[in-house]
Design a protein around this motif. Structure first.
Motif, mmCIF file in Angstrom:
data_model
loop_
_atom_site.group_PDB
_atom_site.id
_atom_site.type_symbol
_atom_site.label_atom_id
_atom_site.label_comp_id
_atom_site.label_asym_id
_atom_site.label_seq_id
_atom_site.Cartn_x
_atom_site.Cartn_y
_atom_site.Cartn_z
ATOM 1 N N TYR A 194 36.133 19.411 21.388
ATOM 2 C CA TYR A 194 35.902 19.705 19.970
ATOM 3 C C TYR A 194 34.456 20.142 19.711
ATOM 4 C CZ TYR A 194 35.878 19.088 14.897
ATOM 5 O OH TYR A 194 35.753 19.293 13.548
ATOM 6 N N ARG A 211 32.029 24.955 15.499
ATOM 7 C CA ARG A 211 32.705 24.328 14.370
ATOM 8 C C ARG A 211 31.696 23.812 13.333
ATOM 9 N NH1 ARG A 211 36.514 22.877 18.385
ATOM 10 N NH2 ARG A 211 38.686 23.214 17.713
ATOM 11 N N ASN A 212 32.074 23.991 12.065
ATOM 12 C CA ASN A 212 31.311 23.467 10.926
ATOM 13 C C ASN A 212 29.915 24.061 10.785
ATOM 14 O OD1 ASN A 212 33.422 21.532 10.347
ATOM 15 N ND2 ASN A 212 32.658 20.349 12.098
ATOM 16 N N ASP A 239 33.613 27.129 6.196
ATOM 17 C CA ASP A 239 35.053 27.076 5.977
ATOM 18 C C ASP A 239 35.758 28.201 6.742
ATOM 19 O OD1 ASP A 239 37.450 26.093 4.498
ATOM 20 O OD2 ASP A 239 37.393 28.130 3.680
ATOM 21 N N ASN A 243 35.763 27.399 10.458
ATOM 22 C CA ASN A 243 36.767 26.389 10.797
ATOM 23 C C ASN A 243 38.177 26.981 10.792
ATOM 24 O OD1 ASN A 243 34.839 24.415 11.143
ATOM 25 N ND2 ASN A 243 34.990 23.639 9.057
ATOM 26 N N ARG A 244 38.418 27.964 9.920
ATOM 27 C CA ARG A 244 39.710 28.661 9.937
ATOM 28 C C ARG A 244 39.852 29.464 11.238
ATOM 29 N NH1 ARG A 244 41.919 29.619 4.749
ATOM 30 N NH2 ARG A 244 43.522 30.846 5.845
#
Length: 633
Positions: free
Chosen positions: A188, A537-538, A547, A550-551
């Motif tokens: 992650y 991420r983020n 956002d 993250n999509r």
């Protein structure tokens, strides 16, 4: 052991042990007295965990201690209503129940802490050690005396603290973080992606005609809350502020001059000297060197070099007398003429020779220059001294139901009259209302009150008071469409633009998934293709928001999607995903393991304490609880 306690204080259990137990001990003794605190008094228990009671005195002490900490952080007093709104009462009770749960379980298990362990913990406590790091009995007893404790009481409480901590360590020690969890966290946090994307501007939605009456009405009814008028209140504020009460013109010159003469160091700078120093093993060596210097045989610097003092370390700096740590050195240095060498001076760190190479004379601002500042400070101090007297007089008049406007006029105090303000400090035109002292606190209190309410004055950050009366309440209500037609039309247009962009973005992303090239779609739309690499991420990057990124991470490689970006919309295709190999035992893996071990330990401890409470049973006497914290609900 106490080192372990300090380490444990990094999570909630440590806060229970260190914040509640020890500070509760100190605060309780300070408020209720030593014997009553430990005896528990004759009051009925506020709560019971199994057979372990929580006394009203313990709750009251913990609540007052928590309240004082909050007030120090906020730099203002809190009313009982404000403290309850923050949940201080519930926090304190929850913490004490948790502590009692641990005590009950240690008792059930028959856990005991030896005298040697308690003694070792006390000896290891830094607060009881001298400058050399050794336990100092005198410092230990002085600390206990200041807290109003004796040795037996302190030892008994420390024994309980250690037992609680040992129980907690036994429950949560050596928690293993599963390999699968560590690998999932690694994936992650370290995965990186690359994407190509188009940014559709609002103009890509095409020409949007004006809405019909039916469309406007439908949009308004579906979004009426966005056009709702908030509650407005009219309030009168009687402000007792030290700065406003201060009258510098009434301070006489004699009082000003007295302060000036008595505190001259405040209004200037002391004499400062540039001082050099050579350290010698004894007085005879220093005297022999001094004679060589004064006889011209060797310069001061040469002697310093012989003594192993580097030229850059020769000077102590340019200092005032107060800045010199050693009094003997200070006295000798400030008695020398510039350029002269001192007699041997026996200082705290050896015998030294001193030389002053430069002198900056003391300076003093003239009286006329600083008189206005002194006069203002004296006036402000007098105003602060009179605050409580005026407060009591105003409270007497308030007790007779006299309106704030009348009190302000009679006492020549400023009255702030606000015709209409919402809870955010805005007037009906959306402008910020000026002149409300400590607006956040004052407005919150005013919006909890009612017309004719008997309100306690609020303490301000400057040490003054604010009394408030609610004079009018205009309830919140839906504005009619006719009144908000223009903003509703603007909202409809914005929503219609977003709807059309979303449809266009969906169409383009579907075409990308069917194999059409993003460059061809970009040329068709007249938009440049952009590329982004090393996306995490983020983490926003360029014109891609967190956002949108993250999509992108939620979309499979070689697949497309779209997401809103303010007034525009991004259409993207995921080009690649990379991730470094997971290596068990690497530094990254160890960091993940350490972080999650703490989190898992907290979870295990929380579950353990919850099970203890379930098994032992927890009962709370709400009446005694309300009495203990001083107030009704």
């Amino acid at each position: 052991m106490l080192q372990n306690m300090r380490n444990a204080s990094q999570h909630w259990l440590g806060k229970i042990v260190m914040t509640i137990v020890f500070t509760l001990l100190i605060a309780g003794v300070a408020i209720f007295g030593v014997e009553e605190f430990f005896r528990g008094g004759s009051s009925t228990a506020v709560a019971t965990v199994g057979r372990t009671p929580i006394s009203a005195e313990a709750v009251r002490a913990a609540y007052q201690n928590q309240l004082q900490r909050y007030q120090q952080q906020l730099k203002r007093n809190l009313t009982p209503d404000q403290a309850r709104a923050l949940g201080l009462d519930r926090q304190v009770l929850s913490q004490l129940v948790t502590e009692a749960s641990l005590d009950q379980k240690t008792h059930d298990l028959g856990l005991a802490v030896s005298d040697a362990a308690v003694l070792r913990a006390i000896h290891d406590e830094k607060s009881f050690q001298n400058a050399e790091g050794r336990f100092d009995p005198q410092l230990f007893y002085q600390t206990l005396q200041r807290a109003g404790l004796n040795e037996a009481m302190f030892v008994r409480e420390q024994r309980a603290v250690i037992a609680r901590l040992q129980l907690a360590e036994a429950v949560a020690a050596d928690i293993t973080v599963p390999l699968a969890l560590r690998e999932a966290v690694h994936r992650y946090s370290t995965e990186r992606r690359a994407a190509a994307y188009l940014m559709l501007p609002a103009s890509a939605a095409g020409e949007i005609p004006a809405p019909t009456d039916e469309e406007l009405k439908s949009y308004y009814e579906g979004n009426a809350a966005a056009y709702r008028a908030p509650e407005y209140r009219g309030i009168n504020l009687l402000v007792l502020d030290p700065d406003a009460l201060a009258k510098p013109e009434e301070v006489g010159e004699d009082a000003v001059r007295k302060v000036y003469e008595g505190q001259k160091e405040r209004f200037g700078a002391p004499e400062r000297r540039t001082i050099q120093q050579i350290v010698f093993p004894d007085e005879s060596a220093a005297e022999a060197a001094r004679k060589q210097i004064e006889g011209g045989d060797k310069p001061f610097e040469a002697v310093a070099i012989e003594r192993g003092t580097d030229a850059k370390d020769l000077s102590l700096g340019t200092l005032s007398k107060a800045e010199l740590f050693d009094p003997a050195v200070a006295d000798a240095a400030f008695a020398l003429q510039q350029g002269a060498v001192s007699q041997p001076v026996k200082g705290r760190f050896g015998t030294v020779l001193l030389r002053v190479t430069a002198i900056e004379p003391a300076t003093l601002k003239p009286f006329d220059e600083v008189a206005p500042e002194i006069r203002k400070q004296l006036a402000l101090q007098r105003a602060r001294d009179s605050i409580d007297t005026i407060h009591d007089a105003v409270e007497d008049q308030r007790a007779s139901a006299k309106p704030l406007a009348d009190i302000a006029r009679e006492r020549n105090l400023p009255l702030v009259s606000v015709a209409a303000v919402d809870s955010l400090g805005k007037d009906p035109q959306g402008r910020t209302v000026e002149g409300i002292p400590d607006a956040d606190t004052t407005l919150a209190a005013a919006f909890r009150s009612e017309i004719g309410g008997d309100n306690e004055p609020l303490r301000t950050k400057t040490g003054g008071y604010v009394w408030y009366d609610v004079t009018r309440i205009d309830p919140a209500h839906d504005k009619p469409l006719a009144e908000v037609r223009d903003p509703v039309a603007a909202g409809w247009k914005s929503a219609e633009t977003a709807r059309r962009l979303a449809a266009k973005g969906k169409d383009l992303s579907e075409r990308l998934d069917k194999g059409e090239a993003i460059d061809a779609l970009a040329a068709e739309a007249g938009i440049a293709v952009q590329k982004a690499e090393d996306l995490a991420r983020n983490q926003p990057k360029g014109d891609l928001t967190a956002d949108i990124i993250n999509r992108i991470f939620a979309t499979n490689v070689d697949k497309a999607g779209s997401a809103a970006s303010g007034d525009a919309r991004a259409v993207y295709k995921v080009m690649a995903a990379t991730m470094p190999a997971f290596v068990p035992g690497s530094q990254t893996d160890k960091a993940i393991e350490a972080n999650f071990r703490t989190a898992l330990s907290d979870d295990v401890l929380g579950e353990f304490i919850a099970e203890v409470q379930k098994s032992a049973g927890v009962s709370v006497n709400q009446t005694n609880f309300r009495r203990a914290i001083g107030g009704e609900y």
